[in-house]
Scaffold this motif. Structure first.
Motif, mmCIF file in Angstrom:
data_model
loop_
_atom_site.group_PDB
_atom_site.id
_atom_site.type_symbol
_atom_site.label_atom_id
_atom_site.label_comp_id
_atom_site.label_asym_id
_atom_site.label_seq_id
_atom_site.Cartn_x
_atom_site.Cartn_y
_atom_site.Cartn_z
ATOM 1 N N ASN A 15 0.819 -1.221 0.000
ATOM 2 C CA ASN A 15 0.000 0.000 0.000
ATOM 3 C C ASN A 15 0.851 1.270 0.000
ATOM 4 N N PHE A 16 2.033 1.193 0.628
ATOM 5 C CA PHE A 16 2.844 2.401 0.760
ATOM 6 C C PHE A 16 3.332 2.925 -0.590
ATOM 7 N N MET A 17 3.520 2.036 -1.550
ATOM 8 C CA MET A 17 3.922 2.480 -2.883
ATOM 9 C C MET A 17 2.816 3.291 -3.543
ATOM 10 N N LYS A 18 1.573 3.060 -3.115
ATOM 11 C CA LYS A 18 0.437 3.763 -3.711
ATOM 12 C C LYS A 18 0.069 5.029 -2.947
ATOM 13 N N ALA A 20 2.419 6.887 -1.148
ATOM 14 C CA ALA A 20 3.535 7.836 -1.141
ATOM 15 C C ALA A 20 3.278 9.024 -2.074
ATOM 16 N N PRO A 21 2.757 8.802 -3.297
ATOM 17 C CA PRO A 21 2.463 9.958 -4.154
ATOM 18 C C PRO A 21 1.398 10.876 -3.566
ATOM 19 N N LEU A 22 0.440 10.324 -2.811
ATOM 20 C CA LEU A 22 -0.573 11.156 -2.168
ATOM 21 C C LEU A 22 0.059 12.056 -1.117
ATOM 22 N N VAL A 23 0.975 11.487 -0.344
ATOM 23 C CA VAL A 23 1.667 12.272 0.683
ATOM 24 C C VAL A 23 2.406 13.434 0.027
ATOM 25 N N ARG A 24 3.107 13.150 -1.066
ATOM 26 C CA ARG A 24 3.853 14.208 -1.750
ATOM 27 C C ARG A 24 2.908 15.247 -2.355
ATOM 28 N N ALA A 25 1.772 14.795 -2.903
ATOM 29 C CA ALA A 25 0.815 15.719 -3.518
ATOM 30 C C ALA A 25 0.179 16.633 -2.468
ATOM 31 N N ILE A 26 -0.144 16.076 -1.309
ATOM 32 C CA ILE A 26 -0.722 16.889 -0.229
ATOM 33 C C ILE A 26 0.314 17.889 0.283
ATOM 34 N N THR A 27 1.541 17.425 0.446
ATOM 35 C CA THR A 27 2.613 18.314 0.915
ATOM 36 C C THR A 27 2.811 19.476 -0.053
ATOM 37 N N LYS A 28 2.765 19.183 -1.351
ATOM 38 C CA LYS A 28 2.922 20.245 -2.350
ATOM 39 C C LYS A 28 1.737 21.212 -2.319
ATOM 40 N N ALA A 29 0.526 20.646 -2.230
ATOM 41 C CA ALA A 29 -0.667 21.506 -2.169
ATOM 42 C C ALA A 29 -0.606 22.436 -0.969
ATOM 43 N N ARG A 30 -0.126 21.903 0.139
ATOM 44 C CA ARG A 30 -0.014 22.713 1.360
ATOM 45 C C ARG A 30 1.042 23.805 1.194
ATOM 46 N N SER A 31 2.177 23.454 0.571
ATOM 47 C CA SER A 31 3.233 24.448 0.359
ATOM 48 C C SER A 31 2.807 25.524 -0.630
ATOM 49 N N ASP A 32 1.830 25.175 -1.497
ATOM 50 C CA ASP A 32 1.297 26.152 -2.456
ATOM 51 C C ASP A 32 0.174 26.999 -1.861
ATOM 52 N N GLY A 33 -0.082 26.832 -0.562
ATOM 53 C CA GLY A 33 -1.088 27.640 0.117
ATOM 54 C C GLY A 33 -2.413 26.945 0.337
ATOM 55 N N GLY A 34 -2.510 25.668 -0.014
ATOM 56 C CA GLY A 34 -3.757 24.928 0.168
ATOM 57 C C GLY A 34 -4.029 24.639 1.639
#
Length: 366
Positions: A15-18, A20-34
């Motif tokens: 499951n972690f391989m699937k 991990a991209p969500l974690v990175r996407a959420i982190t990016k959204a948050r850094s973009d002000g989300g």
């Protein structure tokens, strides 16, 4: 400003391989002000030996924030205990959306608790079906999809499955295969394992073998026939088999007479990715490995009569041979002769699935 709190739940190492991209996407959204945050929950134990440090280093994510600590063999007992522990977790953690992955008993347990709490439930890799109701995972899939508010599918086949079950089309999103996100992320980071130097393995000069299905492991007479067919058909081509625990114990005596079959220790994600990306062909019973093969354009033989992602067969590099030693031999000889079918990547298997998912959740779960 209200923060959208997303809980991502995993129940097993793959499951972690699937996620991990969500974690990175959420982190990016948050850094973009989300206005979004997440918590990563593992239903198993913190001492789970399959969760080695290299797993999280290779995926470049942190270890789970919370371990529910449920570890038992009986699926009904596991379901009940995960429900109880996840319910207790939600008592203490503000949560708006729960994302569950795949079709495990623990996944179903979390899905049930989520809906009882009135929270938004999102199912990643929704719509997969074997159409074999005797399979425990098939029951899990039906229950999880039936409860989910957001169904994220990998392709049109999965969309068709949930449509036939009268799911509201507004709940279904074809986002592509999230495993491709991880494969693309790791493409330039792959690491050649020690076995390549030790055996002098050149690109496209060897086969890779993996095994996990209990039905194959318990029928040792047929498994012996299949392994014999593999080794004989491979000829002088080496077969490299990274195997864990009891699988290794079952397979080892069955291949003791063949000098082209090499059982090795399990590899890290980056090492295994290198091994499979550069091999001549793959023989496996894993849907995830077959999907990786399609991504890499590597011939793949799946030891099963069905696949959750038919795209790996219809336009990818995968061929199903069931548990038939004769069909396996024919397929392996075809790989060795360089006569495999051409393949391509299915629609939306482009490495941007996690980005789509997070955008949809942030737009709908408000």
């Amino acid at each position: 400003m209200n923060i959208l709190n997303i809980c991502i739940v995993t129940g097993a190492r793959p499951n972690f391989m699937k996620v991990a991209p969500l974690v990175r996407a959420i982190t990016k959204a948050r850094s973009d002000g989300g206005a979004v945050d997440y918590s990563l929950v593992y239903t198993g134990s913190e001492e789970d030996p399959t969760l080695e440090a290299s797993l999280f280093e290779d995926l470049q994510i942190g270890r789970p924030d919370v371990f529910l600590g449920v570890d038992c063999e009986n699926l009904n007992e596991l379901t009940g205990r995960v429900m109880s522990e996840f319910d207790r977790y939600l008592d203490n953690k503000s949560t708006d959306v729960v994302i569950v992955v795949d079709d495990l008993a623990s996944t179903m347990a979390v899905a049930i608790v989520t809906k009882k709490r009135g929270l938004t439930l999102a199912h990643l890799v929704a719509g997969t079906r074997s159409f074999d109701i005797t399979m425990p995972k098939e029951i899990n899939r039906l229950v999880i999809d039936g409860l989910s508010d957001l169904l994220f599918t990998a392709g049109m086949g999965e969309n068709s499955n949930v449509s036939r079950e009268k799911t509201e089309l507004s709940q279904v999103y074809m986002v592509g295969n999230i495993l491709m996100d991880t494969l693309r992320f790791n493409r330039s980071r792959l690491v050649s394992p020690e076995i390549c130097d030790r055996l002098g393995l050149r690109e496209k000069s060897y086969l890779v073998f993996t095994l996990n299905r209990k039905v194959l492991l318990t029928d040792t007479d047929n498994l012996r026939s299949m392994l014999s067919a593999l080794c004989l058909s491979a000829g002088e081509v080496k077969v490299i088999a990274p195997l864990r625990g009891n699988v290794r114990e079952v397979v080892a005596p069955l291949v003791s007479g063949y000098d082209n079959f090499y059982i090795i220790d399990p590899l890290s994600i980056l090492e295994f990715g290198y091994l499979t990306a550069n091999c001549k062909g793959i023989i496996t019973d894993s849907g995830n490995v077959a999907e990786e093969a399609t991504f890499n354009g590597v011939p793949c033989v799946t030891l099963n009569s069905y696949t959750e992602h038919i795209e790996t067969v219809s336009c990818g590099s995968n061929v199903l041979v069931g548990e038939d030693a004769g069909k396996l031999a024919v397929a392996v000889r075809s790989i060795i002769a360089g006569q495999w079918k051409p393949s391509s990547l299915p629609d939306r298997w482009d490495g941007r699935t996690a980005e789509r998912i997070i955008q949809i959740i942030m737009a709908t779960a408000v």
